[in-house]
Enzyme design. Structure first.
Site, PDB file in Angstrom:
ATOM      1  N   GLN A  74       0.846  -1.184   0.000  1.00 54.56           N
ATOM      2  CA  GLN A  74       0.000   0.000   0.000  1.00 54.56           C
ATOM      3  C   GLN A  74       0.883   1.236   0.000  1.00 54.56           C
ATOM      4  O   GLN A  74       1.837   1.322   0.773  1.00 54.56           O
ATOM      5  CB  GLN A  74      -0.931  -0.019   1.222  1.00 54.56           C
ATOM      6  CG  GLN A  74      -1.686   1.268   1.483  1.00 54.56           C
ATOM      7  CD  GLN A  74      -1.083   2.053   2.637  1.00 54.56           C
ATOM      8  OE1 GLN A  74      -0.353   1.515   3.462  1.00 54.56           O
ATOM      9  NE2 GLN A  74      -1.388   3.334   2.684  1.00 54.56           N
ATOM     10  N   SER A  75       0.611   2.161  -0.896  1.00 54.05           N
ATOM     11  CA  SER A  75       1.341   3.421  -0.967  1.00 54.05           C
ATOM     12  C   SER A  75       2.841   3.157  -1.125  1.00 54.05           C
ATOM     13  O   SER A  75       3.264   2.524  -2.090  1.00 54.05           O
ATOM     14  CB  SER A  75       1.025   4.260   0.272  1.00 54.05           C
ATOM     15  OG  SER A  75       1.516   5.573   0.156  1.00 54.05           O
ATOM     16  N   ALA A  76       3.666   3.634  -0.194  1.00 56.31           N
ATOM     17  CA  ALA A  76       5.104   3.392  -0.309  1.00 56.31           C
ATOM     18  C   ALA A  76       5.413   1.898  -0.364  1.00 56.31           C
ATOM     19  O   ALA A  76       6.382   1.483  -1.013  1.00 56.31           O
ATOM     20  CB  ALA A  76       5.833   4.033   0.870  1.00 56.31           C
TER      21      ALA A  76
END
Length: 216
Positions: free
Chosen positions: A200-202
């Site tokens: 998720q995300s980074a």
């Protein structure tokens, strides 16, 4: 409710029994000599029962970062205060259906702008996801990775490199976790040849680094 599980290589692991699932918290996959050291894969166990009933420490980072993330995307979820450690933070959360055998494995890398995050945060608990897989007739094993973030995870400098410290510790931690899964997940009923890595995300960006091997 706690329950002991016998892993054929590791030995007995005490986890949490949750409505047809077993969950193991804070399972160490690597050790650190110091906060900037390379991860040393845990490959042998001494045979004593491992207590995996409590979440492992959050990596060295803002102690209020979980609440800060809640303010961005959702309402708060209840949780106990997290311990924080610069050396004992390399651990996994493993969630398995009962009587698991040769199941696919879903490995999740949390986000947090490379500076915060923990697999122990309640929004990353895979219990409901793994249970839904069972209910849909598509069971799998869920693994959440904890790794170094912020300065210990991603800072580098000429001085650190001269001292022998390599860059991208956070990604090196994740690579060690993937190696640990390959070695030990079959004992939990997982198939090491059927592994999906997601984030998720980074964390999603880090998955790309593993695929390209560009961080090394």
């Amino acid at each position: 409710m706690t329950e002991e599980f016998k892993h054929p290589t590791i030995g007995f692991i005490r986890g949490l029994a949750k409505d047809g699932l077993l969950q193991f918290l804070g399972v160490k996959y690597a050790l650190l000599q110091d906060r900037f050291a390379e991860p040393e894969l845990v490959s042998e166990y001494d045979g004593s029962t491992i207590d995996a009933t409590k979440v492992g420490p959050q990596a060295l980072s803002d102690p209020l970062s979980c609440e800060a993330e809640y303010s961005v995307f959702q309402q708060s979820l209840p949780h106990q205060p997290f311990d924080i450690s610069d050396r004992d933070c390399l651990h996994l959360t493993i969630t398995i259906p009962r009587e698991a055998k040769d199941l696919p494995v879903f490995i999740f890398i949390h986000g947090g702008s490379f500076t915060i995050g923990s697999n122990a945060w309640p929004q990353y608990d895979q219990t409901r996801l793994v249970r839904q897989g069972v209910e849909m007739g598509m069971p799998f094993i869920g693994v959440g990775v904890n790794y170094r973030v912020g300065v210990p995870g991603f800072l580098t400098s000429a001085e650190l490199r001269r001292a022998g410290y390599k860059p991208n510790n956070g990604i090196r931690d994740q690579r060690a976790a993937l190696m640990w899964v390959q070695r030990f997940i079959s004992g939990f009923g997982g198939d090491p040849n059927k592994v999906t890595l997601a984030g998720q995300s980074a964390g999603a960006g880090k998955c790309d680094r593993h695929a390209s091997n560009s961080a090394f």
